[in-house]
Design an enzyme around this catalytic site. Structure first.
Site, PDB file in Angstrom:
ATOM      1  N   GLY A  45       0.859  -1.180  -0.134  1.00 53.96           N
ATOM      2  CA  GLY A  45       0.133   0.045   0.041  1.00 53.96           C
ATOM      3  C   GLY A  45       0.847   1.270   0.115  1.00 53.96           C
ATOM      4  N   LEU A  46       0.273   2.402   0.255  1.00 60.62           N
ATOM      5  CA  LEU A  46       1.267   3.381   0.331  1.00 60.62           C
ATOM      6  C   LEU A  46       2.319   3.547   1.385  1.00 60.62           C
ATOM      7  CD1 LEU A  46      -1.586   6.195   0.353  1.00 60.62           C
ATOM      8  CD2 LEU A  46      -0.019   5.587  -1.512  1.00 60.62           C
ATOM      9  N   ALA A  47       2.088   2.876   2.308  1.00 61.09           N
ATOM     10  CA  ALA A  47       3.417   2.829   3.251  1.00 61.09           C
ATOM     11  C   ALA A  47       4.183   1.858   2.903  1.00 61.09           C
ATOM     12  CB  ALA A  47       2.767   2.378   4.669  1.00 61.09           C
ATOM     13  N   GLY A  48       3.859   0.843   2.504  1.00 61.49           N
ATOM     14  CA  GLY A  48       4.458  -0.608   2.190  1.00 61.49           C
ATOM     15  C   GLY A  48       5.410  -0.100   0.849  1.00 61.49           C
ATOM     16  N   HIS A  52     -17.095   5.863   9.467  1.00 68.59           N
ATOM     17  CA  HIS A  52     -17.100   6.928   8.478  1.00 68.59           C
ATOM     18  C   HIS A  52     -18.347   7.556   8.020  1.00 68.59           C
ATOM     19  CE1 HIS A  52     -16.576   9.205   4.787  1.00 68.59           C
ATOM     20  NE2 HIS A  52     -15.160   9.285   4.901  1.00 68.59           N
ATOM     21  N   ARG A  77     -14.956  13.253  11.618  1.00 65.19           N
ATOM     22  CA  ARG A  77     -16.179  11.952  11.103  1.00 65.19           C
ATOM     23  C   ARG A  77     -16.505  11.501  12.205  1.00 65.19           C
ATOM     24  NH1 ARG A  77     -11.639   9.364   7.061  1.00 65.19           N
ATOM     25  NH2 ARG A  77     -11.908  10.642   5.271  1.00 65.19           N
ATOM     26  N   HIS A  84     -14.505   2.193   8.591  1.00 63.76           N
ATOM     27  CA  HIS A  84     -13.664   2.729   7.694  1.00 63.76           C
ATOM     28  C   HIS A  84     -12.140   2.671   7.772  1.00 63.76           C
ATOM     29  CE1 HIS A  84     -12.557   5.077   4.247  1.00 63.76           C
ATOM     30  NE2 HIS A  84     -11.868   6.032   4.842  1.00 63.76           N
ATOM     31  N   GLU A 123      -1.584   2.426   8.385  1.00 65.48           N
ATOM     32  CA  GLU A 123      -2.581   2.225   9.261  1.00 65.48           C
ATOM     33  C   GLU A 123      -2.364   1.102  10.118  1.00 65.48           C
ATOM     34  OE1 GLU A 123      -6.131   1.265   6.971  1.00 65.48           O
ATOM     35  OE2 GLU A 123      -7.251   1.002   8.778  1.00 65.48           O
ATOM     36  N   LEU A 132      -3.613   8.854   3.895  1.00 66.70           N
ATOM     37  CA  LEU A 132      -2.623   9.090   2.759  1.00 66.70           C
ATOM     38  C   LEU A 132      -1.399   9.783   3.517  1.00 66.70           C
ATOM     39  CD1 LEU A 132      -5.046   9.895  -0.047  1.00 66.70           C
ATOM     40  CD2 LEU A 132      -4.559   7.754   0.844  1.00 66.70           C
TER      41      LEU A 132
END
Lengths: 709, 231, 251
Positions: free
Chosen positions: A100-103, A329, A400, A471, A495, A511
């Site tokens: 993902g974004l981090a990985g 959410h 949220r 969410h 996350e 993000l």
């Protein structure tokens, strides 16, 4: 004269005598006190020990938070951390779980620096990770809009949005590197939205009064992930990253160093196509496997998103922090049937122009529920724009957790607008009138289209129906300032860790955190660890530690396959989801949480005695994959309930109905619960131990969150 | 060599050869059209394009273009069928906006080539080749009097009308082939963008029509003449 | 209004990459039209598991049309008979009572079947690895607003970038060509000043890899764009051709 001397002499004598007597008495008393104290101490020792354990504490030193003023901590850290020289980097292997974004950003950045990276994902391509589904945007403190934004303000909004349950130092660092992320992404060719002058455009998001959210249509997550994926692809092409797709990590391998300290040295993974169990060595393991929202079965997470990697870390001694903080959410498409497999999110950005309302009159709500009228039939004066009414300052853009609870409150009172009574309206008629349909279509067209495909109703003509859904999970594996877990050599990013969002995450911050961890934090901090590992040779995967770990995994699979009960994996997962939603959902009570724990324990028994998994273990077997994940979801669900039960306050995503103001707002108990609740695994079927990391706010004053004025 | 080894290179060759043939056909069509207006001028053109060196070079060039276009088409098709894999779809639905001709270019091309052979036999073989070989193969009394020959072929009762119908089929296939081929060639050369997407298709259709129209007029005209003679 | 319908599903079953595949027809009763197509497959699988049969293996993940994982050829269309969506966004209201729905995997030499409806799309990743990036390392990049980019250009790049890499283009193409996928990435990066520098090299590298992996030659039928769930435009292919041909002439 002589007389005078005599008198003095006599006085001296008397004084001496008195002093000696007093001293003697003091000694006696003192020894008595000591004896008493000793006695008391002997008596109290076991109790005190137990107490000390219960109040086990993680100090800022243990969390490796650098000293100094807030704004200099990260700079100081970077100035003094240890580095690894290029020749040594080539000799070090790092496993990264998740793309993902981090990985993906971590794998790419580490490979660019020269480390050898082994990257794993469960999908068929690294580009499929669920970061791709993030719609709205990414925050950064660029202040391009000249509306008063700054690093401090982003930090402050994030801390406040998180209900003062995040670490100051981490959040400040996050705000600091946010600007670099935007620069990096633009350099990679991420097509962010622009204004006619050619400069970057921003929109506003919940919990902030400035426009600091960068976006790429309604597909920001996709574009950012594809940016990271392209950087990763470049390194795969160069051979610096070895990519393993359709592989699922099933355990982490710890090997003790010469001092007897266990260190993460590899993983056991299952090739999902062949079903083969394989072993991999590395000098350090980085996990960026995402959140555990799918514990609820119905969530906005992808079908394969899971918390198993987190549970593997937890079982090896990594602490699980704040499991009860789950974000609900407010704007998801409502549930429409029992067959439903997931919930679809409608971006928070819709709240920029959409207005949320329910009918003012109960009879209108009833007619809506019966399907006799539509939202557009209700006249303006009979609509209750409850967010604008309750929170005039932030209106529809409250955070949220606040928006979700407000929707639940209205629906609980009977004002729900669809057939199940579990939905509220998100109305664009004002925006369409103000801006014209074309502008609205340009801004949100793809979201409107998605809504229409799913619900079969035109949102330009009739207000959208929305309802809260699980969410994101703010809780996760505890990490120190270096993103290292309590297990040496085991890092956790994105996350999957707990670090930056406190009890509630603001929109467009996930993000930011994923990419901050992957691009700009971990590649630095991991070197502080790896610099000590340059002398460690690559180890053979034939070591007994690997063999044992593999055997344990194999045994677990065999055990599952042998059950051959009557229930499908999904049916049990759905049951778990219902328990979670009903008892560990938006409004929790001590009673509901106790019920949840009982029910989950019973469900665990049911799972381990009555699940049916078709097919074979050593072949492609989706049902087996799901069963392995569900086994962990059941544990996570229980842990969430245990944590929620212990946290006797309401904060952010955790709302205990016993703790609310007369107006129904969350009521924090700062004196008792201003800490990170970390849970230590004590063994199968044993209660976990609570360890606290106190959150002493040095730089920010804690206030009650106020979005009213 | 990228013109052979890369997919875009191969397509580039198809485009260039195709467009060159389109230009030739345009010229050819215009030349034919002259016949309807003046047999004399038609014969002058025929004479100019007889056994001269430039006409010969042109002919060889054309033959080469056709050969290249044809061979590449076969090569591409074989490759494309292989790329599809061994299993075919059981059901293949109609795809919105996909022209029938674009998926059947090879079939259309073969029809065009088939008639080309007939055409070569009827005209080129008996006209230009006859001149070249000095009448050794020519059944024509006067190779230079092309007009007379052409008119005879298309107006001879029954046989001439059959020719006309065959030519009509050929022209249909050619129009379809070009209706996709022209814009597709421009697209392959990179001459397309979001704005021109629709326009370029219209241009393709116009060019295809312009190419086919002169041939069509000639055929129809003599069909009419032939039918008149029949009555 | 959504109703309950009875349907038959004719699904391609194939035990492994080398195994012989065949169609199997299953009956499903009382399926709600508000269910998504994949939810219908879930119901089918629950039914199969209950009968102790092997459930249908298929790829799916986000179920909101963005991850590009789902890949079914439904009634002769990749992602089914609806426009601009993925299979996971296809709903049963597109089908009627008593209908037999045929479900096949992507069929293309470059996408070999792994099992049932699951195919290997690793070829797309390999094309990306050959050049689908801007060669910048993390850090040391200029400010995001240092180079203004005209809005229309940024928007066009965004439209090209919206490709989800699902493979529907190659699956729909009678030539098994991956041009739409490759051109979307080449276009996106060629349009932006950040990517322009390497545009020529990128076009050459990605096309070479695409050819090497056994994708077919594009004949501009437009089936790819017609079936693309993200409506990526054919104009991108023209841009790729332009970039590639110019690059070759420069050599």
């Amino acid at each position: 004269m002589a007389k005078k001397e005599e008198i003095i002499e006599a006085a001296k004598e008397t004084a001496k005598k008195v002093a000696v007597k007093a001293a003697q008495k003091a000694v006696e008393v003192a020894s008595e006190v000591v004896a008493e104290a000793k006695e008391a101490l002997e008596k109290a020792a076991p109790e005190a020990n137990a107490k000390a354990n219960a109040n086990a504490i993680i100090t800022p030193e243990m969390a490796k938070i650098p000293a100094g003023p807030l704004e200099l901590k990260w700079t100081n850290y970077k100035n003094h951390q240890k580095l690894v020289n290029p020749a040594n980097k080539r000799r070090l292997d790092v496993i990264v779980i998740g793309t993902g974004l981090a990985g993906a950003s971590a794998a790419a950045s580490l490979a660019e620096m020269g480390f050898n990276v082994l990257n794993f994902c469960i999908q068929d391509s690294p580009r499929r990770a669920h970061s791709i589904a993030a719609q709205g945007g990414i925050n950064a403190a660029k202040n391009y809009q000249n509306d008063g934004d700054s690093v401090y303000r982003l930090y402050y909004d994030t801390i406040k949005g998180g209900d003062y349950r995040a670490r100051e130092a981490n959040v400040y660092r996050l705000a600091e590197v946010s600007n670099n992320i935007i620069d990096q992404c633009v350099a990679q060719g991420v097509p962010f939205a622009r204004e006619y002058g050619g400069l970057l455009d921003n929109r506003s998001f919940g919990g902030a009064q400035v426009s600091r959210t960068f976006y790429a249509k309604g597909q920001t997550g996709q574009q950012l992930l594809l940016g990271a994926y392209s950087a990763l692809s470049r390194q795969i092409g160069k051979g610096k990253v070895k990519m393993y797709t359709r592989y699922e990590m099933l355990d982490i391998v710890l090997i003790k160093d010469e001092n007897g300290e266990p260190r993460a040295r590899g993983i056991i993974a299952r090739n999902l196509v062949t079903g083969r169990i394989e072993r991999f060595f590395a000098h350090a393991v980085v996990v960026g496997s995402g959140g555990y929202g799918n514990t609820f079965f119905l969530s906005t997470n992808a079908m394969a998103s899971n918390g198993s990697a987190a549970m593997q870390m937890y079982r090896h001694g990594a602490l699980f922090a704040n499991p009860c903080y789950a974000q609900i959410h407010p704007t998801c498409i409502p549930k429409h049937g029992d067959f439903q497999s997931k919930l679809t999110l409608m971006s928070e950005s819709l709240r920029n122009d959409g207005r949320i309302w329910v009918p003012k009159k109960l009879e209108d709500a009833k007619r809506l529920q019966a399907g006799e009228i539509k939202g557009r039939d209700i006249p303006e004066e009979d609509r209750d724009y409850y967010l604008e009414r309750r929170y005039p300052a932030f209106g529809n853009l409250v955070p949220r957790d606040v928006a979700s609870r407000a929707a639940k409150e209205r629906c609980d009172k009977g004002y729900g607008v669809n057939n199940t009574g579990l939905a509220v309206f998100l109305d664009f008629s004002d925006a369409i009138q103000r801006l014209g349909k074309d502008v609205v279509a340009q801004k949100y067209g793809n979201l409107f289209q998605m809504y229409e495909k799913i619900v079969d109703e035109n949102p330009y003509e009739n207000p959208m129906m929305i309802f809260p859904a699980i969410h994101y999970t703010m809780g996760g594996i505890w990490v120190d300032y270096e993103l290292q877990t309590s297990v040496k050599g085991l890092f956790c990013i994105g996350e999957a860790n707990f670090s930056d969002h406190g009890a509630n995450r603001l929109g467009a911050s996930a993000l930011m955190q994923g990419l901050a961890d992957g691009y700009f934090v971990l590649p630095y901090t991991i070197q502080n660890y790896l610099s000590d590992q340059i002398g460690v040779p690559r180890m053979s995967t034939d070591l007994p530690e690997f063999a044992e770990a593999e055997k344990a995994v194999q045994d677990k699979i065999d055990r599952l396959m042998a059950i051959q009960g009557k229930r499908s994996v999904d049916s049990i997962h759905k049951e778990l989801g219902l328990i979670m939603w009903d008892f560990v959902g938006m409004g929790r009570t001590a009673e509901s949480l106790k019920t949840a724990i009982e029910k989950i324990d019973a469900l665990k028994k049911e799972f381990w005695s009555n699940v049916y998994i078709p097919g074979e273990a050593n072949a492609l077997n989706n049902e087996l994959e799901k069963a392995l994940r569900l086994a962990d979801f059941i544990e996570i669900g229980r842990l969430m309930a245990v944590d929620a039960l212990h946290r006797e306050e309401s904060c952010g995503g955790h709302f205990r109905e016993e703790y609310q103001t007369p107006e129904g707002e969350a009521l924090r108990q700062d004196d008792k619960f201003s800490y990170v609740g970390c849970w230590k695994y004590m063994g199968e079927d044993k209660e976990p131990q609570l360890i606290k990391e106190p959150l002493d706010y040095e730089f920010t004053e804690r206030k009650t969150r106020n979005y009213k004025n | 060599m990228w013109l052979k080894d890369s997919s875009i290179g191969r397509k580039f060759v198809m485009s260039i050869s195709g467009l060159a043939l389109v230009l030739f056909l345009l010229f050819h069509g215009c030349m034919n059209l002259v016949l309807v207006f003046s047999e004399k001028w038609y014969n002058i053109i025929c004479e100019t394009l007889g056994a001269n060196w430039y006409a010969l070079i042109g002919t060889i060039g054309l033959a080469f273009l056709v050969l290249v276009h044809f061979c590449y088409a076969i090569y591409l098709t074989i490759q494309n069928r292989a790329a599809r894999g061994n299993d075919r779809y059981a059901i293949s639905g109609k795809k919105e906006g996909v022209e029938w001709e674009s998926e059947n270019m090879l079939v259309l091309g073969i029809i065009v080539i088939g008639f080309l052979v007939l055409h070569l036999y009827n005209f080129w073989f008996k006209m230009q080749l006859a001149e070249i070989t000095g009448g050794a193969t020519a059944p024509l009394e006067d190779a230079a009097n092309g007009a007379k020959y052409v008119i005879a072929l298309f107006t001879t009762p029954v046989c001439g009308q059959i020719y006309c119908v065959l030519y009509l089929i050929w022209l249909c296939a050619l129009w379809l082939h070009l209706n996709h081929g022209v814009w597709s060639a421009l697209h392959t050369l990179g001459w397309n963008n979001l704005v021109w997407q629709k326009r370029i298709k219209v241009i393709g259709t116009i060019v295809a029509t312009l190419v086919v129209l002169p041939f069509l007029i000639v055929v129809c005209y003599y069909f009419g003449v032939g039918v008149g003679m029949l009555c | 209004m959504d109703q309950y319908i009875d349907i038959k599903v004719r699904v391609w079953r194939q035990a492994g990459p080398k195994a012989q595949g065949h169609f199997e027809t299953y009956e499903l009763k009382h399926v709600f039209q508000g269910a998504s197509f994949l939810e219908m497959i879930d119901i089918l699988n629950e039914q199969l598991v209950a009968e102790h049969k092997d459930p249908v293996t298929y790829d799916h993940d986000c179920r909101e049309g963005i991850c590009g994982m789902c890949s079914m050829y439904v009634n002769g269309h990749p992602h089914g008979p609806d426009s601009a969506i993925t299979t996971c966004q296809l709903h049963m209201r597109k089908f009627h009572d008593g209908e037999t729905i045929t479900v096949e995997p992507w069929r293309s030499r470059a996408f070999p079947v792994i099992k049932d409806l699951m195919v290997d799309r690793g070829a797309y990743d390999k094309i990306m690895q050959a050049g689908g990036f801007v060669s910048v390392n993390t850090g040391g990049v200029p400010d995001a607003n240092a180079i203004p980019i005209p809005k229309p250009v940024a928007d066009e790049a965004m439209d090209a970038a919206s490709c989800i890499g699902c493979g529907a283009c190659a699956a729909a193409c009678k030539n098994g060509s991956a041009m739409l996928f490759v051109s979307a990435k080449v276009s996106q990066l060629a349009l932006l000043p950040q990517g322009k520098i390497e545009a020529a090299a990128r076009a050459k590298a990605m096309v070479a890899k695409m050819d090497e992996l056994g994708f077919g030659n594009c004949t501009n039928t437009g089936a790819c764009a017609a079936e693309c769930p993200k409506s990526v435009s054919l104009a991108n292919i023209a841009r790729l051709n332009r970039e590639f041909i110019c690059a070759k002439f420069k050599d």
